[in-house]
Design a protein around this motif. Structure first.
Motif, PDB file in Angstrom:
ATOM      1  N   ALA A 143       1.917   4.551 -11.340  1.00 39.87           N
ATOM      2  CA  ALA A 143       1.688   3.792 -10.107  1.00 39.87           C
ATOM      3  C   ALA A 143       2.964   3.137  -9.601  1.00 39.87           C
ATOM      4  CB  ALA A 143       0.603   2.751 -10.328  1.00 39.87           C
ATOM      5  N   THR A 144       3.716   2.490 -10.510  1.00 42.94           N
ATOM      6  CA  THR A 144       4.944   1.815 -10.075  1.00 42.94           C
ATOM      7  C   THR A 144       6.004   2.826  -9.638  1.00 42.94           C
ATOM      8  OG1 THR A 144       5.726   1.675 -12.379  1.00 42.94           O
ATOM      9  CG2 THR A 144       4.567  -0.243 -11.487  1.00 42.94           C
ATOM     10  N   LYS A 145       6.040   3.972 -10.310  1.00 34.72           N
ATOM     11  CA  LYS A 145       7.006   5.004  -9.918  1.00 34.72           C
ATOM     12  C   LYS A 145       6.686   5.549  -8.528  1.00 34.72           C
ATOM     13  CE  LYS A 145       9.305   9.168 -11.624  1.00 34.72           C
ATOM     14  NZ  LYS A 145       9.386  10.164 -12.731  1.00 34.72           N
ATOM     15  N   ALA A 146       5.388   5.744  -8.272  1.00 31.31           N
ATOM     16  CA  ALA A 146       4.975   6.267  -6.964  1.00 31.31           C
ATOM     17  C   ALA A 146       5.105   5.221  -5.863  1.00 31.31           C
ATOM     18  CB  ALA A 146       3.536   6.770  -7.038  1.00 31.31           C
ATOM     19  N   GLY A 147       4.985   3.953  -6.228  1.00 27.97           N
ATOM     20  CA  GLY A 147       4.922   2.897  -5.225  1.00 27.97           C
ATOM     21  C   GLY A 147       6.213   2.164  -4.959  1.00 27.97           C
ATOM     22  N   THR A 148       7.325   2.652  -5.515  1.00 30.48           N
ATOM     23  CA  THR A 148       8.624   2.011  -5.272  1.00 30.48           C
ATOM     24  C   THR A 148       9.649   3.071  -4.864  1.00 30.48           C
ATOM     25  OG1 THR A 148       9.147   2.212  -7.649  1.00 30.48           O
ATOM     26  CG2 THR A 148       8.244   0.107  -6.895  1.00 30.48           C
ATOM     27  N   PHE A 149      10.591   2.676  -4.041  1.00 35.04           N
ATOM     28  CA  PHE A 149      11.631   3.601  -3.598  1.00 35.04           C
ATOM     29  C   PHE A 149      12.541   4.034  -4.745  1.00 35.04           C
ATOM     30  CE2 PHE A 149      10.823   1.706   0.697  1.00 35.04           C
ATOM     31  CZ  PHE A 149      10.499   2.892   1.336  1.00 35.04           C
ATOM     32  N   VAL A 150      12.804   3.102  -5.673  1.00 39.62           N
ATOM     33  CA  VAL A 150      13.711   3.450  -6.774  1.00 39.62           C
ATOM     34  C   VAL A 150      12.977   4.119  -7.926  1.00 39.62           C
ATOM     35  CG1 VAL A 150      15.357   1.626  -6.186  1.00 39.62           C
ATOM     36  CG2 VAL A 150      13.543   1.160  -7.867  1.00 39.62           C
TER      37      VAL A 150
END
Length: 217
Positions: A143-150
């Protein structure tokens, strides 16, 4: 290269991770969510970060005691004594606590152009705390990988090892565990009777570490 933030409570596990991965940690983050023991453990997090030259911040989550149900937020007398197991410790679950903290930490990581958020869950937490389980860590990292630009990811290298294993890491690193806090009751000294105190004692004993913690008993 500094590429990570770490959620550091001041307990044995996160302090061990702080020292083990100090060369890649750019920022230590503690959360004051109104638990009985926050006031006892967060100063240790601050102290160790300062000792290592790692910037540290404490973020207040004072809404949690108002809206969340947990014995961890209700005073020392509400904390169960006895073994660290599901039946005894279930009341201490703060609903989705790690999810909330990881979300904030992921936002801070992206704000600093950092790729990873580190958390110090371990195998003994799995049966008690849903947001410490491997499937949670994996899903949240997606989720965090998909939801952040970096593409922020969750790093939880202790997920499948025991607290005694973590203590062995700390022993090799020369960590003084008397400079950490475990007791959920949050008194002047560790009570020695609650689940987290008993877990602490057992882990140190199994790792062959002299326990110099001050206990009430």
């Amino acid at each position: 290269m500094k590429d990570s933030v770490i959620i550091v409570s001041g307990g044995m596990d996160s302090i061990t991770m702080l020292y083990e991965f100090k060369d890649r940690i750019a920022l230590g983050i503690s959360f004051d969510y109104g638990s009985n023991h926050n006031a006892r453990e967060i100063p240790f997090a601050e102290m160790h970060c300062k000792r290592l030259g790692i910037p540290h911040i404490t973020i207040p989550l004072d809404f949690m005691p108002k809206y969340f149900k947990s014995s961890l937020l209700e005073g020392a007398e509400a904390i169960p004594e006895g073994n660290y197991d599901e039946e005894n410790m279930k009341s201490t679950v703060v609903p989705f606590r790690n999810g909330i903290m990881l979300s904030i930490a992921a936002g801070i990581a992206e704000s600093h152009q950092l790729k990873y958020v580190m958390m110090a869950n371990h195998s003994g937490d799995h049966t008690i705390y849903p947001d410490c389980r491997p499937e949670f860590v994996e899903a949240f990292s997606h989720a965090t990988k998909a939801g952040t630009f970096v593409g922020v990811e969750i790093l939880a290298p202790y997920t499948n090892i025991s607290k005694a294993d973590i203590a062995r890491h700390g022993k090799a690193l020369g960590i003084d565990y008397s400079e950490t806090w475990s007791c959920y009751k949050g008194g002047e000294k560790h009570c020695g009777k609650c689940g987290t105190c008993r877990e602490r004692k057992e882990a140190l004993k199994e790792a062959g570490i002299e326990d110099t913690t001050e206990y009430e008993d």
